[in-house]
Scaffold this motif. Sequence first.
Motif, PDB file in Angstrom:
ATOM      1  N   GLU A   2       9.447  20.592  10.512  1.00 62.14           N
ATOM      2  CA  GLU A   2      10.349  20.705  11.653  1.00 62.14           C
ATOM      3  C   GLU A   2       9.731  20.000  12.862  1.00 62.14           C
ATOM      4  OE1 GLU A   2      11.345  24.741  12.402  1.00 62.14           O
ATOM      5  OE2 GLU A   2      11.979  25.149  10.340  1.00 62.14           O
ATOM      6  N   GLU A   3      10.522  19.145  13.484  1.00 68.78           N
ATOM      7  CA  GLU A   3      10.098  18.424  14.682  1.00 68.78           C
ATOM      8  C   GLU A   3      11.040  18.758  15.825  1.00 68.78           C
ATOM      9  OE1 GLU A   3       9.868  14.284  13.890  1.00 68.78           O
ATOM     10  OE2 GLU A   3       8.325  14.495  12.331  1.00 68.78           O
ATOM     11  N   GLU A   4      10.500  19.205  16.946  1.00 71.77           N
ATOM     12  CA  GLU A   4      11.312  19.583  18.097  1.00 71.77           C
ATOM     13  C   GLU A   4      11.648  18.363  18.932  1.00 71.77           C
ATOM     14  OE1 GLU A   4      11.269  22.745  21.857  1.00 71.77           O
ATOM     15  OE2 GLU A   4       9.638  22.703  20.388  1.00 71.77           O
ATOM     16  N   ILE A   5      12.928  18.281  19.299  1.00 69.69           N
ATOM     17  CA  ILE A   5      13.424  17.161  20.099  1.00 69.69           C
ATOM     18  C   ILE A   5      14.056  17.737  21.355  1.00 69.69           C
ATOM     19  CG2 ILE A   5      15.036  15.208  20.172  1.00 69.69           C
ATOM     20  CD1 ILE A   5      14.799  15.051  17.135  1.00 69.69           C
ATOM     21  N   SER A  44      16.688  21.653  23.739  1.00 71.34           N
ATOM     22  CA  SER A  44      15.708  21.279  22.725  1.00 71.34           C
ATOM     23  C   SER A  44      16.130  21.880  21.395  1.00 71.34           C
ATOM     24  CB  SER A  44      14.299  21.744  23.118  1.00 71.34           C
ATOM     25  OG  SER A  44      14.264  23.144  23.235  1.00 71.34           O
ATOM     26  N   TYR A  45      15.851  21.146  20.314  1.00 73.67           N
ATOM     27  CA  TYR A  45      16.282  21.620  18.989  1.00 73.67           C
ATOM     28  C   TYR A  45      15.358  21.064  17.926  1.00 73.67           C
ATOM     29  CZ  TYR A  45      18.199  16.992  17.912  1.00 73.67           C
ATOM     30  OH  TYR A  45      18.336  15.662  17.660  1.00 73.67           O
ATOM     31  N   CYS A  46      15.422  21.671  16.763  1.00 75.84           N
ATOM     32  CA  CYS A  46      14.745  21.162  15.575  1.00 75.84           C
ATOM     33  C   CYS A  46      15.612  21.497  14.371  1.00 75.84           C
ATOM     34  CB  CYS A  46      13.335  21.733  15.428  1.00 75.84           C
ATOM     35  SG  CYS A  46      13.285  23.521  15.256  1.00 75.84           S
ATOM     36  N   ASP A  47      15.715  20.551  13.458  1.00 78.12           N
ATOM     37  CA  ASP A  47      16.514  20.738  12.244  1.00 78.12           C
ATOM     38  C   ASP A  47      15.739  21.556  11.226  1.00 78.12           C
ATOM     39  OD1 ASP A  47      18.948  19.349  12.805  1.00 78.12           O
ATOM     40  OD2 ASP A  47      17.868  17.455  12.643  1.00 78.12           O
ATOM     41  N   ARG A  66      20.233  24.413  12.461  1.00 77.32           N
ATOM     42  CA  ARG A  66      19.317  24.028  13.538  1.00 77.32           C
ATOM     43  C   ARG A  66      18.876  25.255  14.332  1.00 77.32           C
ATOM     44  NH1 ARG A  66      21.929  18.604  16.449  1.00 77.32           N
ATOM     45  NH2 ARG A  66      21.122  17.092  14.910  1.00 77.32           N
TER      46      ARG A  66
END
Length: 244
Positions: free
Chosen positions: A117-120, A127-130, A201
């Motif tokens: 998981e990578e936070e964007i 902010s989110y991560c898939d 997400r």
Amino acid sequence: MASFLISPAPFPPLPKPQYACSNSPRPPTPPSQPPPSSPSPSPSPPPLSLNPINPINPKPKSADSTDWIASTLTRRFGLGGGLAWAGFLFAGVVSEQIKTRFEASQQQSNTKEVDKEEEITLPNGISYCDIRVGGGAIPRSGDLVVINLKGKVFNGGDVFVDTFGDGKRPLALVMGSRPYSRGMCEGVEYMLRSMRAGGRRRVVVPPELGFGDEGADFGKGVRVFPGAMLEFVVEVDKVSIAPS
């Protein structure tokens, strides 16, 4: 011994037959009459006819409409046309079922779990991560979207909405519509526009895209205080055309 010669008696000559040729026609032979039948002791009456027809000058039935041709074609091909329409509708239903099954199979095959998981962080502060990348359709304005949603106040706050788990009903919303369903906010809708069906997400929403300076009261002691940052887990279940 005396012998007597007896000469046969002469036979008179036979008369020649006389043939007469005539061109006169032969008289007609009278028709043979059938033998009289014995009378029946109890003659049965002739069968009654419900619809007598005049064989000399039968009258045609009048058409139901002034346009006799259209009426005749309607009576003749009405049943066939109905069957054709039924077949068409049945084929449409079967085709739609095949399409739905194909889309579901394609969505399932293209949906993949995220290994890392990578936070964007976006410019609007979300902010989110898939957690899982979906393989289905992307929601657009006017589409009917069915989602599972779990929301709470960021950093260990109370859970104010949770549709995950057995016996719980997911949320259904039309993209771009107001007001929002229970627990929804502008930040969640913004995230849905970049997700695909089958995806999941983890989203952190700033107060201005959440419940703002007023907060929200969900009853039964569940309240989001004003200016709170929100944390959601969003899962897109289905995307379809909204009924008109």
